[in-house]
Design a protein around this motif. Sequence first.
Motif, short mmCIF file in Angstrom:
data_model
loop_
_atom_site.label_atom_id
_atom_site.label_comp_id
_atom_site.label_asym_id
_atom_site.label_seq_id
_atom_site.Cartn_x
_atom_site.Cartn_y
_atom_site.Cartn_z
N SER A 193 -2.49 -10.31 8.35
CA SER A 193 -3.17 -9.02 8.27
C SER A 193 -2.24 -7.93 8.77
O SER A 193 -1.64 -8.07 9.83
N ARG A 194 -2.13 -6.84 7.99
CA ARG A 194 -1.23 -5.75 8.37
C ARG A 194 -1.93 -4.40 8.17
O ARG A 194 -2.93 -4.31 7.46
N GLN A 195 -1.36 -3.36 8.77
CA GLN A 195 -1.81 -2.00 8.54
C GLN A 195 -0.61 -1.10 8.32
O GLN A 195 0.46 -1.32 8.89
N VAL A 196 -0.80 -0.09 7.48
CA VAL A 196 0.26 0.88 7.21
C VAL A 196 -0.40 2.23 6.97
O VAL A 196 -1.57 2.29 6.58
N HIS B 36 -5.47 -1.05 5.51
CA HIS B 36 -5.37 -2.46 5.87
C HIS B 36 -5.05 -3.29 4.63
O HIS B 36 -5.55 -3.01 3.54
N TYR B 37 -4.20 -4.30 4.81
CA TYR B 37 -3.90 -5.20 3.69
C TYR B 37 -3.51 -6.58 4.21
O TYR B 37 -3.15 -6.75 5.38
N LEU B 38 -3.62 -7.55 3.33
CA LEU B 38 -3.21 -8.92 3.59
C LEU B 38 -1.93 -9.18 2.82
O LEU B 38 -1.77 -8.72 1.69
N GLU B 39 -1.03 -9.94 3.43
CA GLU B 39 0.27 -10.17 2.79
C GLU B 39 0.78 -11.56 3.12
O GLU B 39 0.58 -12.07 4.22
N GLY B 40 1.46 -12.17 2.15
CA GLY B 40 2.06 -13.46 2.40
C GLY B 40 2.77 -14.00 1.17
O GLY B 40 2.56 -13.53 0.06
N PHE C 124 -0.10 3.77 -1.18
CA PHE C 124 0.04 2.54 -0.40
C PHE C 124 1.24 1.73 -0.87
O PHE C 124 2.07 1.28 -0.06
N LEU C 125 1.37 1.55 -2.18
CA LEU C 125 2.48 0.77 -2.72
C LEU C 125 3.82 1.45 -2.43
O LEU C 125 4.82 0.78 -2.14
#
Length: 277
Positions: A11-14, A22-26, A92-93
């Motif tokens: 879980s990350r935030q930017v 908030h977004y999920l990344e992996g 966001f991108l």
Amino acid sequence: MAKNTAARIVSRQVSARGIRTHYLEGGEGPTLILLHSGEFGGCAEITWQFNLDALSRNFHVIAPDFLGYGRTEKLFSFEDMWAKRVRHIADFLLAIGVQNGHFIGNSMGGTMLLAVAAMPECPWPIDRMAVVSGGGKIPNNDAREFMNGYDCSLAYMRGMVQRLLVNKAYHSDEAYIERRYRASLIPGAWECTAAARFKSPGRVASEFRTEPDYSQIPFRTLIVAGAQDNLREPNYADAFVGQIPNAELFTMQNAGHFAQIDDPVTFNAKVQQFLST
């Protein structure tokens, strides 16, 4: 029922042009953006719970919460929220440095993805895309009316799950229903979801809300439809998939509006094959 084993996902935030996102990344590999659905309690971790781990084995997966949803800031504008959400994803991108990627959108996320892809100057860096229960005519039927009437009770959320999913294992999965229920109670989440229905009769549609010209979509496209989707007319995708120059239709017989949840094994295999060949 599939288990959520997304150990690779963090879980990350930017800040996206000043908006806490908030977004999920992996995972590693080609970038894959996942756009969630728009029901009460909808967010990245709910929509893609049973897909994140499988997809992250072959892709660099990024799943943001839309503006007003999940753990992204609870902001809403009555000027044109649809346009603001489109621009927010573009911002966001840009903020996380994504210049090109595949996209998958479910329901609201899929409808938005098709509309953006049809724009003369597409604001998102799309390579290929898959749409699950998105696009086409959206009927105002009994199931949709029920979804719109959410009263923030656990019993009502149980009724929503029964209408959204045809896999009956979820209907009696109290932990799953509770998880959706808790997501719907995040402060501001109900208001941002409900506010989208308040529109002046005299309001003129913006460029983002006019009927998309699907013939202008230049990207290779997979349309995934659930044969038992209660929120759609039977065979709804047949009316528009042929308008997209390079599209294919994949109908999942044992699935409803959330095909990626009803049958994640079939869904994950199909989209990975589509995006990789």
